[in-house]
Design a protein around this motif. Structure first.
Motif: not given
Length: 236
Positions: A1-30
C-alpha cells in the motif's frame, strides 16, 4: 500500500471540514475521489501534500508516518501535486516552470531525462517552451501544472480538478495523458468533478459528501451505481 489515510479530521477554524475519513491507494493504481463542491476533496489533497495541518488521524506514505512532516519533505519523498487552479508561475517561461518542479532534486541527468519525458507527453509545451506561463491557454496551463508535478518524479501524483474549465476535447486529452502517466508507472490520486471521465479511468473510487466518505468501490461499480449516477452523472 502506497498511501493510507486513517480516521483523518481537519478543521478550518471551528468548522470541521473532514470527519474521520479513511482511504488507501495501492501502488500502480488510479484512484478517483469524487463529490460535489465543498465536499472536502481539495481539503483532503492539501492534507496529503502537507499544505493543511490535520486535527487528528494519520497519513502513512510508503510505510512512513508523514502526518506532521513539512510539505517540501513530502515532495522529496515522492508526493507530487498539480493543484486546483493550476498555479503556474505566470512570468516564468514554460521551461522554467517545469524546472521549478525539480527544485528538490540534484540529479541533472535525471532532470534532463524527465524534461524530455514531459515534452513527449505534452508536445504543445515543447512548442511553447520559451513562452511565459501566463500567456498560455487554460488547457496548456493545465498541461504545464501536470508536467511540473511530474518533474518531482513522484511515486504518487495528486491531481486536483485537472479538467476544470477545459473544453470537452481537451478534457478527453488530459484524461488520456493521465492514463499514460499511470501506465508508465506513476500512481495517481485524482480529485475530479467530471465523475464520468474520472471513474471510467480509475481502478477504484471514493465518494465524499460533506467531509465524510459515503461510498467506495471499483471505478466501474461506482460508474454504474444508481445513486452515483443520479447525483454525479446526471442520470436518474
Amino acid at each position: 500500500m502506497l498511501l493510507e489515510i486513517e480516521d483523518l479530521t481537519l478543521l478550518y477554524g471551528r468548522i470541521q471540514a473532514l470527519h474521520g475519513i479513511s482511504l488507501h491507494v495501492n501502488e500502480g493504481e488510479v484512484v478517483a475521489l469524487i463529490g460535489a463542491n465543498g465536499a472536502g476533496k481539495t481539503t483532503t489533497m492539501r492534507a496529503i501534500s502537507g499544505l493543511r495541518p490535520v486535527a487528528s488521524g494519520k497519513i502513512i506514505f510508503g510505510g512512513r508516518d508523514v502526518t506532521k512532516m513539512r510539505a517540501d519533505l513530502r515532495v522529496a519523498l515522492g508526493i507530487g501535486q498539480a493543484p486546483e487552479g493550476r498555479g503556474v508561475f505566470p512570468g516564468m517561461t514554460v521551461q522554467d516552470n517545469l524546472e521549478m518542479g525539480a527544485y528538490t532534486r540534484r540529479d541533472k541527468p535525471g532532470i534532463t531525462q524527465d524534461l524530455a519525458m514531459v515534452y513527449d507527453l505534452f508536445p504543445r509545451l515543447k512548442e511553447r517552451q520559451r513562452q511565459a506561463g501566463g500567456t498560455l491557454s487554460g488547457g496548456e496551463q493545465q498541461m504545464l501544472a501536470v508536467g511540473r508535478a511530474m518533474m518531482t518524479r513522484p511515486k504518487l501524483l495528486l491531481l486536483d480538478e485537472p479538467s476544470m474549465g477545459l473544453a470537452p476535447m481537451l478534457i478527453q486529452q488530459i484524461f488520456e495523458i493521465i492514463t499514460r502517466i499511470n501506465e508508465q508507472g506513476t500512481t495517481v490520486l485524482l480529485v475530479e468533478q467530471n465523475a464520468q471521465q474520472a471513474l471510467s479511468r480509475a481502478h477504484r473510487g471514493y465518494v465524499l459528501e460533506t467531509g465524510s466518505i459515503v461510498k467506495e468501490g471499483s471505478g466501474q461499480d461506482l460508474l454504474h451505481d444508481p445513486a452515483v449516477k443520479e447525483a454525479y452523472l446526471g442520470v436518474a
